[in-house]
Design a protein around this motif. Structure first.
Motif, PDB file in Angstrom:
ATOM      1  N   THR A   1      86.879 -60.036  20.962  1.00  0.00           N
ATOM      2  CA  THR A   1      88.287 -60.071  20.547  1.00  0.00           C
ATOM      3  C   THR A   1      88.591 -61.272  19.655  1.00  0.00           C
ATOM      4  O   THR A   1      89.435 -61.187  18.764  1.00  0.00           O
ATOM      5  CB  THR A   1      89.157 -60.211  21.826  1.00  0.00           C
ATOM      6  N   LYS A   2      87.912 -62.374  19.895  1.00  0.00           N
ATOM      7  CA  LYS A   2      88.248 -63.650  19.260  1.00  0.00           C
ATOM      8  C   LYS A   2      87.486 -63.828  17.938  1.00  0.00           C
ATOM      9  O   LYS A   2      87.699 -63.072  17.019  1.00  0.00           O
ATOM     10  CB  LYS A   2      87.975 -64.780  20.255  1.00  0.00           C
TER      11      LYS A   2
ATOM     12  N   SER B   1      84.005 -63.068  24.279  1.00  0.00           N
ATOM     13  CA  SER B   1      85.149 -62.220  24.021  1.00  0.00           C
ATOM     14  C   SER B   1      85.071 -61.919  22.524  1.00  0.00           C
ATOM     15  O   SER B   1      85.361 -62.780  21.694  1.00  0.00           O
ATOM     16  CB  SER B   1      86.446 -62.949  24.352  1.00  0.00           C
TER      17      SER B   1
ATOM     18  N   ASN C   1      88.504 -74.040  27.959  1.00  0.00           N
ATOM     19  CA  ASN C   1      89.797 -73.551  27.512  1.00  0.00           C
ATOM     20  C   ASN C   1      90.849 -73.912  28.566  1.00  0.00           C
ATOM     21  O   ASN C   1      90.702 -73.498  29.710  1.00  0.00           O
ATOM     22  CB  ASN C   1      89.729 -72.033  27.367  1.00  0.00           C
TER      23      ASN C   1
ATOM     24  N   ASP D   1      79.921 -68.663  28.885  1.00  0.00           N
ATOM     25  CA  ASP D   1      80.947 -68.069  28.039  1.00  0.00           C
ATOM     26  C   ASP D   1      80.928 -68.829  26.716  1.00  0.00           C
ATOM     27  O   ASP D   1      81.313 -69.986  26.648  1.00  0.00           O
ATOM     28  CB  ASP D   1      82.321 -68.182  28.714  1.00  0.00           C
TER      29      ASP D   1
HETATM   30  C1  PLP Z   1      86.829 -68.402  26.595  1.00  0.00           C
HETATM   31  C2  PLP Z   1      87.332 -67.008  26.823  1.00  0.00           C
HETATM   32  N1  PLP Z   1      86.542 -66.120  27.450  1.00  0.00           N
HETATM   33  C3  PLP Z   1      86.965 -64.849  27.696  1.00  0.00           C
HETATM   34  C4  PLP Z   1      88.213 -64.409  27.326  1.00  0.00           C
HETATM   35  C5  PLP Z   1      88.623 -62.994  27.644  1.00  0.00           C
HETATM   36  O1  PLP Z   1      88.667 -62.239  26.479  1.00  0.00           O
HETATM   37  P1  PLP Z   1      89.281 -60.781  26.337  1.00  0.00           P
HETATM   38  O2  PLP Z   1      90.750 -60.991  26.066  1.00  0.00           O
HETATM   39  O3  PLP Z   1      88.577 -60.219  25.134  1.00  0.00           O
HETATM   40  O4  PLP Z   1      89.016 -60.035  27.580  1.00  0.00           O
HETATM   41  C6  PLP Z   1      89.057 -65.302  26.660  1.00  0.00           C
HETATM   42  C7  PLP Z   1      90.414 -64.915  26.213  1.00  0.00           C
HETATM   43  O5  PLP Z   1      91.220 -64.355  26.865  1.00  0.00           O
HETATM   44  C8  PLP Z   1      88.613 -66.634  26.410  1.00  0.00           C
HETATM   45  O6  PLP Z   1      89.397 -67.521  25.789  1.00  0.00           O
END
Ligand code: PLP
Length: 275
Positions: free
Chosen positions: A94-95, A92, A45, A70
């Motif tokens: 979240t994604k 994450s 990323n 990751d």
């Molecule tokens: C590849 C990756 N790993 C980890 C994270 C961290 O995620 P979080 O926002 O859920 O803490 C993100 C995004 O911020 C991400 O793009």
């Protein structure tokens, strides 16, 4: 985020960080001596570089290092790092896993019982316990993960092909394109090319103008949700200087691909320096 955390720990004298170009296998192998942990993200990323993950994981384990992968960009549908020797897989949630940009959660996955116990104890003592409502949202999102991933990836491939042919795009990074530097590795190792595309425009101003001009794409930092998001990455203070100023990251959602393209194309042609 992970790099910033590691660097903060280094500044406190708790560890030493060796940053490597993960796509350069020889360089990574050369830095493993004495390492306690190999932390891998592939594709990265936001540069979308692809590592030889199985080779690196095996070498790190042989060198006595814990291997953490990751897997946020891939999801388990595209890559299963435990199968090639990762000790811990990080998501994450979240994604893509939750998928609706309405929850902030993370998950660590391991097949090692002792490691699991250690992580669970750490979580219990440090208090980062997921709330029931957040977990319910994540489970609800997870039920459509396969459908969302299929659509995001199909949309991303189509948009990547069109962006690749667009005169305002000076460089495109998407492992699904045959001319991408990570294509061969991604094809060999992954069950898909993901829903993230990075493009570079002529200038930082052109990139800002694109983000400003889109109407359907939402300018936001997250990724992996049902809605398509767009962001010029270097505006983030923590972003490494290796990320070009004019790089725009696209998180491709599940909308109609023609709607997504019409919006992007109109915004690209209205931006300055883009005719
Ligand atoms: C590849 C990756 N790993 C980890 C994270 C961290 O995620 P979080 O926002 O859920 O803490 C993100 C995004 O911020 C991400 O793009």
């Amino acid at each position: 985020g992970s790099v910033s955390l590691a660097l903060a720990e280094e500044a406190r004298g708790r560890l030493t960080v060796r940053q490597v170009d993960i796509a350069d296998t020889a360089q990574v192998l050369g830095q493993l001596d004495g390492a306690d942990m190999l932390w891998l993200e592939s594709p990265t990323n936001p540069m979308l570089e692809v590592a030889e993950t199985a080779v690196l994981a095996a070498a790190a384990k042989a060198a006595g290092a814990t291997v953490v992968v990751d897997n946020t960009f891939n999801t388990p549908l595209v890559s299963r790092p435990l199968d090639y020797g990762a000790d811990v897989v990080l998501h994450s949630v979240t994604k893509y896993l939750a998928g609706h940009s309405d929850v902030v959660l993370g998950a660590l996955v391991t097949s090692d019982a002792a490691m699991r116990a250690e992580l669970a104890t750490y979580r219990t003592l440090h208090g980062a316990i997921a709330g029931p409502f957040e977990v319910w949202l994540a489970l609800r999102g997870l039920r459509t993960l396969a459908l969302r991933m299929e659509r995001s990836q199909a949309n991303a491939l189509e948009l990547a092909r069109r962006l690749d042919a667009h005169s305002s795009v000076t460089r495109i990074r998407y492992p699904g394109l045959p001319n991408d530097s990570g294509h061969e590795r991604a094809t060999a190792q992954l069950k898909g090319y993901g829903g993230i595309i990075s493009i570079e425009l002529e200038s930082r101003d052109a990139a800002d103008a694109l983000v400003e001009a889109v109407r359907l794409w939402l300018p936001a930092t997250s990724l992996g949700g049902v809605e398509s998001l767009i962001e010029r990455r270097r505006r983030q203070p923590g972003e490494p200087k290796t990320v070009p100023e004019a790089l725009v990251r696209l998180s491709v959602g599940i909308e109609n691909v023609e709607d997504l393209w019409a919006d992007l194309e109109a915004a690209l042609s209205s931006a300055p320096n883009n005719g």
